[in-house]
Design a protein around this motif. Sequence first.
Motif, PDB file in Angstrom:
ATOM      1  N   ASP A  76       0.830  -1.195   0.000  1.00 48.49           N
ATOM      2  CA  ASP A  76       0.000   0.000   0.000  1.00 48.49           C
ATOM      3  C   ASP A  76       0.873   1.257   0.000  1.00 48.49           C
ATOM      4  O   ASP A  76       1.928   1.273   0.628  1.00 48.49           O
ATOM      5  CB  ASP A  76      -0.887  -0.030   1.251  1.00 48.49           C
ATOM      6  N   PRO A  77       0.459   2.333  -0.677  1.00 43.10           N
ATOM      7  CA  PRO A  77       1.257   3.567  -0.673  1.00 43.10           C
ATOM      8  C   PRO A  77       1.468   4.167   0.720  1.00 43.10           C
ATOM      9  O   PRO A  77       2.440   4.886   0.934  1.00 43.10           O
ATOM     10  CB  PRO A  77       0.441   4.524  -1.546  1.00 43.10           C
ATOM     11  N   LEU A  78       0.609   3.859   1.675  1.00 44.28           N
ATOM     12  CA  LEU A  78       0.771   4.378   3.035  1.00 44.28           C
ATOM     13  C   LEU A  78       1.657   3.492   3.916  1.00 44.28           C
ATOM     14  O   LEU A  78       1.824   3.773   5.095  1.00 44.28           O
ATOM     15  CB  LEU A  78      -0.599   4.537   3.710  1.00 44.28           C
ATOM     16  N   GLU A  79       2.219   2.445   3.363  1.00 43.63           N
ATOM     17  CA  GLU A  79       3.017   1.504   4.155  1.00 43.63           C
ATOM     18  C   GLU A  79       4.156   2.180   4.928  1.00 43.63           C
ATOM     19  O   GLU A  79       4.317   1.929   6.123  1.00 43.63           O
ATOM     20  CB  GLU A  79       3.564   0.389   3.257  1.00 43.63           C
ATOM     21  N   PRO A  80       4.955   3.050   4.316  1.00 47.79           N
ATOM     22  CA  PRO A  80       6.028   3.699   5.084  1.00 47.79           C
ATOM     23  C   PRO A  80       5.495   4.533   6.258  1.00 47.79           C
ATOM     24  O   PRO A  80       6.052   4.497   7.351  1.00 47.79           O
ATOM     25  CB  PRO A  80       6.734   4.594   4.065  1.00 47.79           C
ATOM     26  N   PHE A  81       4.416   5.267   6.026  1.00 45.37           N
ATOM     27  CA  PHE A  81       3.826   6.074   7.086  1.00 45.37           C
ATOM     28  C   PHE A  81       3.284   5.190   8.201  1.00 45.37           C
ATOM     29  O   PHE A  81       3.515   5.435   9.384  1.00 45.37           O
ATOM     30  CB  PHE A  81       2.706   6.953   6.514  1.00 45.37           C
ATOM     31  N   CYS A  82       2.568   4.139   7.834  1.00 40.00           N
ATOM     32  CA  CYS A  82       1.936   3.273   8.831  1.00 40.00           C
ATOM     33  C   CYS A  82       2.950   2.411   9.579  1.00 40.00           C
ATOM     34  O   CYS A  82       2.669   1.946  10.682  1.00 40.00           O
ATOM     35  CB  CYS A  82       0.870   2.411   8.177  1.00 40.00           C
ATOM     36  N   ALA A  83       4.110   2.195   9.002  1.00 39.06           N
ATOM     37  CA  ALA A  83       5.149   1.446   9.713  1.00 39.06           C
ATOM     38  C   ALA A  83       5.625   2.228  10.940  1.00 39.06           C
ATOM     39  O   ALA A  83       5.955   1.642  11.970  1.00 39.06           O
ATOM     40  CB  ALA A  83       6.328   1.165   8.790  1.00 39.06           C
ATOM     41  N   HIS A  84       5.621   3.563  10.847  1.00 39.86           N
ATOM     42  CA  HIS A  84       6.063   4.408  11.952  1.00 39.86           C
ATOM     43  C   HIS A  84       4.903   4.888  12.826  1.00 39.86           C
ATOM     44  O   HIS A  84       5.111   5.345  13.934  1.00 39.86           O
ATOM     45  CB  HIS A  84       6.826   5.619  11.412  1.00 39.86           C
ATOM     46  N   ASN A  85       3.681   4.830  12.291  1.00 39.00           N
ATOM     47  CA  ASN A  85       2.500   5.327  12.997  1.00 39.00           C
ATOM     48  C   ASN A  85       1.367   4.295  12.947  1.00 39.00           C
ATOM     49  O   ASN A  85       0.312   4.549  12.379  1.00 39.00           O
ATOM     50  CB  ASN A  85       2.006   6.635  12.368  1.00 39.00           C
ATOM     51  N   PRO A  86       1.547   3.124  13.527  1.00 36.40           N
ATOM     52  CA  PRO A  86       0.527   2.072  13.398  1.00 36.40           C
ATOM     53  C   PRO A  86      -0.802   2.422  14.061  1.00 36.40           C
ATOM     54  O   PRO A  86      -1.832   1.861  13.703  1.00 36.40           O
ATOM     55  CB  PRO A  86       1.174   0.860  14.057  1.00 36.40           C
ATOM     56  N   ALA A  87      -0.805   3.349  15.020  1.00 36.88           N
ATOM     57  CA  ALA A  87      -2.043   3.700  15.714  1.00 36.88           C
ATOM     58  C   ALA A  87      -2.837   4.793  15.002  1.00 36.88           C
ATOM     59  O   ALA A  87      -3.939   5.137  15.435  1.00 36.88           O
ATOM     60  CB  ALA A  87      -1.728   4.152  17.138  1.00 36.88           C
ATOM     61  N   ALA A  88      -2.314   5.332  13.916  1.00 36.00           N
ATOM     62  CA  ALA A  88      -3.008   6.393  13.190  1.00 36.00           C
ATOM     63  C   ALA A  88      -4.310   5.868  12.595  1.00 36.00           C
ATOM     64  O   ALA A  88      -4.407   4.698  12.208  1.00 36.00           O
ATOM     65  CB  ALA A  88      -2.117   6.946  12.080  1.00 36.00           C
ATOM     66  N   ASP A  89      -5.315   6.744  12.522  1.00 39.13           N
ATOM     67  CA  ASP A  89      -6.623   6.352  11.992  1.00 39.13           C
ATOM     68  C   ASP A  89      -6.517   5.873  10.542  1.00 39.13           C
ATOM     69  O   ASP A  89      -7.194   4.924  10.149  1.00 39.13           O
ATOM     70  CB  ASP A  89      -7.595   7.529  12.086  1.00 39.13           C
ATOM     71  N   ASP A  90      -5.671   6.501   9.749  1.00 34.83           N
ATOM     72  CA  ASP A  90      -5.505   6.112   8.346  1.00 34.83           C
ATOM     73  C   ASP A  90      -4.851   4.745   8.187  1.00 34.83           C
ATOM     74  O   ASP A  90      -4.864   4.177   7.099  1.00 34.83           O
ATOM     75  CB  ASP A  90      -4.672   7.149   7.591  1.00 34.83           C
ATOM     76  N   CYS A  91      -4.273   4.210   9.251  1.00 42.08           N
ATOM     77  CA  CYS A  91      -3.550   2.939   9.163  1.00 42.08           C
ATOM     78  C   CYS A  91      -4.396   1.733   9.562  1.00 42.08           C
ATOM     79  O   CYS A  91      -3.879   0.619   9.641  1.00 42.08           O
ATOM     80  CB  CYS A  91      -2.289   3.005  10.014  1.00 42.08           C
ATOM     81  N   ALA A  92      -5.680   1.929   9.785  1.00 42.47           N
ATOM     82  CA  ALA A  92      -6.562   0.791  10.029  1.00 42.47           C
ATOM     83  C   ALA A  92      -6.656  -0.009   8.733  1.00 42.47           C
ATOM     84  O   ALA A  92      -6.734   0.553   7.642  1.00 42.47           O
ATOM     85  CB  ALA A  92      -7.938   1.274  10.460  1.00 42.47           C
ATOM     86  N   VAL A  93      -6.639  -1.321   8.839  1.00 40.61           N
ATOM     87  CA  VAL A  93      -6.657  -2.177   7.653  1.00 40.61           C
ATOM     88  C   VAL A  93      -8.091  -2.422   7.223  1.00 40.61           C
ATOM     89  O   VAL A  93      -8.957  -2.737   8.036  1.00 40.61           O
ATOM     90  CB  VAL A  93      -5.948  -3.518   7.937  1.00 40.61           C
ATOM     91  N   VAL A  94      -8.342  -2.254   5.936  1.00 39.46           N
ATOM     92  CA  VAL A  94      -9.634  -2.560   5.334  1.00 39.46           C
ATOM     93  C   VAL A  94      -9.387  -3.461   4.128  1.00 39.46           C
ATOM     94  O   VAL A  94      -8.286  -3.512   3.587  1.00 39.46           O
ATOM     95  CB  VAL A  94     -10.400  -1.288   4.898  1.00 39.46           C
TER      96      VAL A  94
END
Length: 137
Positions: free
Chosen positions: A114-132
């Motif tokens: 996913d394009p947000l993978e780098p961001f979510c690797a550092h911010n797993p609790a962010a709302d945008d990082c919920a998996v759908v």
Amino acid sequence: MASSSILSLFPAASALPTGISARRSPPPCARVVTRHQQQQRRLVPAAAAKRRYKGTARREAALAELVERKVAEAMEACAGHEAEAGCRVAWDEVEEVSQARAHLRRRIAEAPEDPLEPFCAHNPAADDCAVVYVDDD
């Protein structure tokens, strides 16, 4: 057995002796599909859903909505005024938003993650990082 009026429509079937039906058996190469195989086929589309982050799905939906809105605005701006500069500008905006959506879809399709993978690797609790899980159209 079928009535004689139906058999009269099919001369070859009416020539059959009594007790022999006109049904043909499937050719030897015909594949018999079991109930289990039918159930597996129904499950394939569900398995084809891709794992994405909520932020990516949200961004893609927002771009799709923006394209629709810009098209409506361009049609309104051009109603009877096709030669004016405002009409051309409105359709240029439609083109730019469409290209942004196409670019995002291409990145999603071509990238292994996913394009947000780098961001979510550092911010797993962010709302945008919920998996759908979304279906690909």
